[in-house]
Design an enzyme around this catalytic site. Structure first.
Site, PDB file in Angstrom:
ATOM      1  N   SER A 188     -32.967  25.495  81.194  1.00 25.92           N
ATOM      2  CA  SER A 188     -34.223  24.801  80.887  1.00 25.92           C
ATOM      3  C   SER A 188     -35.381  25.257  81.773  1.00 25.92           C
ATOM      4  CB  SER A 188     -34.050  23.281  81.038  1.00 25.92           C
ATOM      5  OG  SER A 188     -33.934  22.929  82.410  1.00 25.92           O
ATOM      6  N   TRP A 221     -38.105  27.806  83.103  1.00 24.92           N
ATOM      7  CA  TRP A 221     -38.901  28.967  82.717  1.00 24.92           C
ATOM      8  C   TRP A 221     -39.594  29.515  83.955  1.00 24.92           C
ATOM      9  CZ3 TRP A 221     -41.130  29.661  77.353  1.00 24.92           C
ATOM     10  CH2 TRP A 221     -40.347  29.020  76.381  1.00 24.92           C
ATOM     11  N   MET A 270     -39.161  20.647  80.361  1.00 25.57           N
ATOM     12  CA  MET A 270     -38.967  22.034  80.691  1.00 25.57           C
ATOM     13  C   MET A 270     -39.800  22.374  81.912  1.00 25.57           C
ATOM     14  SD  MET A 270     -40.641  25.177  78.567  1.00 25.57           S
ATOM     15  CE  MET A 270     -42.314  24.622  78.768  1.00 25.57           C
ATOM     16  N   PRO A 271     -39.186  22.695  83.040  1.00 25.61           N
ATOM     17  CA  PRO A 271     -39.935  23.143  84.203  1.00 25.61           C
ATOM     18  C   PRO A 271     -40.453  24.567  83.976  1.00 25.61           C
ATOM     19  CG  PRO A 271     -37.672  22.529  84.788  1.00 25.61           C
ATOM     20  CD  PRO A 271     -37.776  22.505  83.319  1.00 25.61           C
ATOM     21  N   LEU A 272     -41.687  24.805  84.391  1.00 24.16           N
ATOM     22  CA  LEU A 272     -42.292  26.132  84.320  1.00 24.16           C
ATOM     23  C   LEU A 272     -42.746  26.510  85.721  1.00 24.16           C
ATOM     24  CD1 LEU A 272     -43.515  28.645  82.978  1.00 24.16           C
ATOM     25  CD2 LEU A 272     -45.537  27.251  82.471  1.00 24.16           C
TER      26      LEU A 272
END
Length: 59
Positions: free
Chosen positions: A38, A40, A1-3
């Site tokens: 995916s 955030w 998950m990229p943030l």
């Protein structure tokens, strides 16, 4: 998950924040090949007096 975390001075409206989040999400998904669902994104508003550039406070 990229943030993706965005720190900025206060001032954007809720509508502007919605647009920023959508645009950053789209750009990251396009560049990385990740699914937008995916990605955030957070926006943290930091008062100007808590920022400094070149050793000088912005406040």
């Amino acid at each position: 998950m990229p943030l993706i975390q965005i720190s900025q001075t206060p001032g954007l409206t809720t509508e502007q924040k919605t647009e920023v989040i959508a645009a950053v999400t789209r750009a990251y998904a396009e560049a990385s090949g990740k699914n937008e669902s995916s990605v955030w994104v957070t926006i943290t508003e930091v008062p100007r007096e808590n920022w400094g550039v070149g050793g000088t406070p912005l406040g």
